[in-house]
Structures are given as C-alpha cells and as structure tokens.
Design a protein around this motif. Structure first.
Motif, PDB file in Angstrom:
ATOM      1  N   ASP A   7     -38.870  58.842   8.163  1.00  0.00           N
ATOM      2  CA  ASP A   7     -38.552  59.507   9.431  1.00  0.00           C
ATOM      3  C   ASP A   7     -37.134  60.057   9.370  1.00  0.00           C
ATOM      4  O   ASP A   7     -36.362  59.731   8.460  1.00  0.00           O
ATOM      5  CB  ASP A   7     -38.694  58.529  10.599  1.00  0.00           C
ATOM      6  CG  ASP A   7     -38.826  59.237  11.949  1.00  0.00           C
ATOM      7  OD1 ASP A   7     -38.971  60.477  11.963  1.00  0.00           O
ATOM      8  OD2 ASP A   7     -38.772  58.553  12.988  1.00  0.00           O
ATOM      9  N   ARG A  39     -39.295  48.930  16.502  1.00  0.00           N
ATOM     10  CA  ARG A  39     -40.097  49.998  17.105  1.00  0.00           C
ATOM     11  C   ARG A  39     -39.279  51.285  17.057  1.00  0.00           C
ATOM     12  O   ARG A  39     -38.155  51.288  16.559  1.00  0.00           O
ATOM     13  CB  ARG A  39     -40.512  49.644  18.533  1.00  0.00           C
ATOM     14  CG  ARG A  39     -39.389  49.385  19.514  1.00  0.00           C
ATOM     15  CD  ARG A  39     -39.959  49.081  20.896  1.00  0.00           C
ATOM     16  NE  ARG A  39     -38.925  49.023  21.925  1.00  0.00           N
ATOM     17  CZ  ARG A  39     -38.302  47.922  22.314  1.00  0.00           C
ATOM     18  NH1 ARG A  39     -38.610  46.760  21.746  1.00  0.00           N
ATOM     19  NH2 ARG A  39     -37.377  47.960  23.261  1.00  0.00           N
ATOM     20  N   ASP A  40     -39.843  52.359  17.565  1.00  0.00           N
ATOM     21  CA  ASP A  40     -39.177  53.665  17.536  1.00  0.00           C
ATOM     22  C   ASP A  40     -37.713  53.525  17.958  1.00  0.00           C
ATOM     23  O   ASP A  40     -37.414  52.963  19.015  1.00  0.00           O
ATOM     24  CB  ASP A  40     -39.927  54.618  18.466  1.00  0.00           C
ATOM     25  CG  ASP A  40     -39.268  55.987  18.564  1.00  0.00           C
ATOM     26  OD1 ASP A  40     -38.422  56.312  17.713  1.00  0.00           O
ATOM     27  OD2 ASP A  40     -39.609  56.726  19.502  1.00  0.00           O
ATOM     28  N   SER A  41     -36.809  54.027  17.131  1.00  0.00           N
ATOM     29  CA  SER A  41     -35.370  53.843  17.364  1.00  0.00           C
ATOM     30  C   SER A  41     -34.910  54.379  18.718  1.00  0.00           C
ATOM     31  O   SER A  41     -33.951  53.870  19.298  1.00  0.00           O
ATOM     32  CB  SER A  41     -34.563  54.511  16.250  1.00  0.00           C
ATOM     33  OG  SER A  41     -34.771  55.917  16.247  1.00  0.00           O
ATOM     34  N   LYS A  42     -35.599  55.398  19.223  1.00  0.00           N
ATOM     35  CA  LYS A  42     -35.197  56.001  20.506  1.00  0.00           C
ATOM     36  C   LYS A  42     -35.378  55.034  21.675  1.00  0.00           C
ATOM     37  O   LYS A  42     -34.788  55.229  22.737  1.00  0.00           O
ATOM     38  CB  LYS A  42     -35.998  57.289  20.756  1.00  0.00           C
ATOM     39  CG  LYS A  42     -35.708  58.408  19.763  1.00  0.00           C
ATOM     40  CD  LYS A  42     -36.404  59.700  20.131  1.00  0.00           C
ATOM     41  CE  LYS A  42     -37.905  59.627  19.932  1.00  0.00           C
ATOM     42  NZ  LYS A  42     -38.297  59.481  18.512  1.00  0.00           N
ATOM     43  N   THR A  43     -36.201  54.009  21.495  1.00  0.00           N
ATOM     44  CA  THR A  43     -36.460  53.051  22.576  1.00  0.00           C
ATOM     45  C   THR A  43     -35.549  51.826  22.493  1.00  0.00           C
ATOM     46  O   THR A  43     -35.655  50.929  23.331  1.00  0.00           O
ATOM     47  CB  THR A  43     -37.928  52.577  22.538  1.00  0.00           C
ATOM     48  OG1 THR A  43     -38.140  51.775  21.361  1.00  0.00           O
ATOM     49  CG2 THR A  43     -38.890  53.756  22.519  1.00  0.00           C
ATOM     50  N   ASP A 106     -43.494  60.944   9.669  1.00  0.00           N
ATOM     51  CA  ASP A 106     -43.461  61.493  11.027  1.00  0.00           C
ATOM     52  C   ASP A 106     -43.358  63.014  10.922  1.00  0.00           C
ATOM     53  O   ASP A 106     -42.365  63.539  10.416  1.00  0.00           O
ATOM     54  CB  ASP A 106     -42.267  60.919  11.793  1.00  0.00           C
ATOM     55  CG  ASP A 106     -42.302  61.281  13.268  1.00  0.00           C
ATOM     56  OD1 ASP A 106     -43.387  61.250  13.862  1.00  0.00           O
ATOM     57  OD2 ASP A 106     -41.234  61.601  13.819  1.00  0.00           O
ATOM     58  N   LYS A 134     -45.493  61.806  16.076  1.00  0.00           N
ATOM     59  CA  LYS A 134     -45.075  60.544  16.702  1.00  0.00           C
ATOM     60  C   LYS A 134     -45.498  59.322  15.891  1.00  0.00           C
ATOM     61  O   LYS A 134     -45.851  58.280  16.442  1.00  0.00           O
ATOM     62  CB  LYS A 134     -45.609  60.448  18.134  1.00  0.00           C
ATOM     63  CG  LYS A 134     -45.042  61.526  19.050  1.00  0.00           C
ATOM     64  CD  LYS A 134     -45.504  61.357  20.488  1.00  0.00           C
ATOM     65  CE  LYS A 134     -44.877  62.420  21.388  1.00  0.00           C
ATOM     66  NZ  LYS A 134     -45.309  62.298  22.794  1.00  0.00           N
ATOM     67  N   ASP A 136     -43.555  57.515  14.383  1.00  0.00           N
ATOM     68  CA  ASP A 136     -42.561  56.464  14.627  1.00  0.00           C
ATOM     69  C   ASP A 136     -42.947  55.570  15.800  1.00  0.00           C
ATOM     70  O   ASP A 136     -42.413  54.472  15.954  1.00  0.00           O
ATOM     71  CB  ASP A 136     -41.171  57.061  14.851  1.00  0.00           C
ATOM     72  CG  ASP A 136     -41.153  58.172  15.890  1.00  0.00           C
ATOM     73  OD1 ASP A 136     -42.230  58.546  16.397  1.00  0.00           O
ATOM     74  OD2 ASP A 136     -40.062  58.679  16.194  1.00  0.00           O
ATOM     75  N   GLU A 137     -43.877  56.041  16.634  1.00  0.00           N
ATOM     76  CA  GLU A 137     -44.364  55.231  17.747  1.00  0.00           C
ATOM     77  C   GLU A 137     -45.634  54.459  17.377  1.00  0.00           C
ATOM     78  O   GLU A 137     -45.992  53.490  18.046  1.00  0.00           O
ATOM     79  CB  GLU A 137     -44.660  56.119  18.963  1.00  0.00           C
ATOM     80  CG  GLU A 137     -43.437  56.846  19.515  1.00  0.00           C
ATOM     81  CD  GLU A 137     -43.791  57.766  20.668  1.00  0.00           C
ATOM     82  OE1 GLU A 137     -44.952  57.714  21.140  1.00  0.00           O
ATOM     83  OE2 GLU A 137     -42.917  58.549  21.095  1.00  0.00           O
ATOM     84  N   SER A 143     -41.247  53.317  12.212  1.00  0.00           N
ATOM     85  CA  SER A 143     -40.219  52.874  13.166  1.00  0.00           C
ATOM     86  C   SER A 143     -39.006  52.329  12.422  1.00  0.00           C
ATOM     87  O   SER A 143     -37.857  52.602  12.789  1.00  0.00           O
ATOM     88  CB  SER A 143     -40.776  51.785  14.087  1.00  0.00           C
ATOM     89  OG  SER A 143     -41.878  52.236  14.823  1.00  0.00           O
ATOM     90  N   SER A 146     -37.051  55.097  11.074  1.00  0.00           N
ATOM     91  CA  SER A 146     -36.333  55.792  12.149  1.00  0.00           C
ATOM     92  C   SER A 146     -35.049  55.051  12.515  1.00  0.00           C
ATOM     93  O   SER A 146     -34.032  55.674  12.832  1.00  0.00           O
ATOM     94  CB  SER A 146     -37.229  55.957  13.386  1.00  0.00           C
ATOM     95  OG  SER A 146     -37.337  54.767  14.142  1.00  0.00           O
TER      96      SER A 146
END
Length: 214
Positions: A7, A39-43, A106, A134, A136-137, A143, A146
């Motif tokens: 990612d 999990r997804d780094s954005k979260t 991704d 997505k 990464d989700e 993830s 990411s």
C-alpha cells in the motif's frame, strides 16, 4: 504460506513524498496482527500507528519501503508519465524484492483490473496478485503495509516541519498548507518538496502572477 500486502501513503498531497510499503507474513501470523489492532492506517491515531510500526516489522518475514520524492513525481508527470504508472513501477519493484506466494495490492484505480494489467506487464512473470479497491480495509496484511507507509511519510513530513515550519497536512484541501504555499510564492522561494505538477500549484501560480500584474 507467505502473504504480502502492499500500500501507499501520500499519493494526493502537494507537499512531501509518496511512500510505498510492502510487508510479508506467514499466513498464521495474520491473526496476531488482527489481535494487535492492525487496520487501515487512516483509522488509527498517530500514536497507535507508531506503536504498531515496530511490531509489524518484528512479526514480518520481510518488508521493503520506497520513498518517491516530489521532484521525481514532477519529473515523471512533466515527461508524460502518469502517476499511476510511476506507482506501478515501484510496486513491481517491491514484488520483485519480497518473496511471497500471493501479493495483495491496494489499487489506486477505480478499475483494479486495469492496474493489475499494468503490474503484470512490468513484472513479466506468473505471480499471484490480488488487486482490489480499498484492500487496506479488507486485508490485514495490506493494512500493515499502509501503517508502514504512513509512519514513514509522517516522519518525512516532521523533517520538513523542522526545515520550513508547520504547514499543515500537505494536502491541497488544507487551508494551512495553501497559506504556506502562498507565503512561499510571495517570497519567490518554492522548495523542491512541493509538487509543481499539481493542479493546485498551477492555480496558485496563475493567481499570484495575475495579482502581481495588476
């Protein structure tokens, strides 16, 4: 079975590098990543990403991180190469560097099959690649990649803060970033870390020139 996730972080910003990370794990380790909260780094919060960064490396079989500078991105785009193909070039490099029996990528394109075709043309060998939007989700191994990419980019941005002062996130949607760029334009000093091929930069340049001509 060895599984690899790939990612990126920093595809859209106008300041700083794009970072692409690949990381491989034994299949049985994936449940440990989930238990750790990967999990997804954005979260995740910056502190949580930092905490997971070293744990992911420890649990991995291998990892490989590539930083693509703003200058390289600009040179590629100005020479007619789309960002998607530049990204594919480095993802292919990661695939060649990290052994795995299956790679999860991704997709930066809404048509993942089109991106997969670009990758296959670059690799020129039969490799099992799952390319999805997505990812990464959906897949913990992506993830994990990411998180590696995001932490590396954040570290690069911190270096730029020390060099230039705080300028926000570096994204075109960030008012602090735009004000920082306007200030640089007024001083006539645009650093190499700014992506001059971005539409946002071109608009700022056009606006500034119009104002100075009045």
């Amino acid at each position: 079975m060895i599984i690899c996730g790939i990612d990126e972080a920093g595809r859209g910003p106008i300041i700083g590098p794009m970072v692409i990370a690949g990381v491989s794990f034994k299949k049985e380790v994936l449940k440990d990543l989930i238990t750790l909260g990967v999990r997804d780094s954005k979260t995740l919060s910056p502190n949580k990403r930092e905490e997971l960064f070293s744990k992911i490396k420890t649990l991995s079989e291998a990892y490989y991180i590539i930083k693509i500078s703003s200058s390289e991105i600009d040179n590629a785009i100005f020479s007619g190469l789309k960002l998607t193909k530049l990204e594919a070039k480095y993802i292919a490099e990661i695939i060649k560097k990290i052994y795995a029996e299956i790679y999860y990528v991704d997709s930066p394109l809404n048509n993942p099959n089109a991106f997969l075709k670009i990758l296959n043309n670059l690799i020129n060998s039969k490799i099992n690649i799952v390319c999805e939007i997505k990812a990464d989700e959906k897949y913990v191994q992506v993830s994990a990649a990411s998180i590696l990419a995001k932490v590396e980019r954040d570290n690069e941005i911190k270096k730029l803060y020390k060099k230039y002062g705080y300028f926000g996130s570096g994204y075109p949607s960030d008012e602090r970033t735009i004000n920082f760029l306007k200030d640089l334009l007024s001083k006539g000093n645009i650093p190499e870390e700014v992506r001059k091929s971005w539409k946002t930069y071109k608009k700022l340049i056009a606006t500034y020139r119009n104002q100075t001509l009045k």
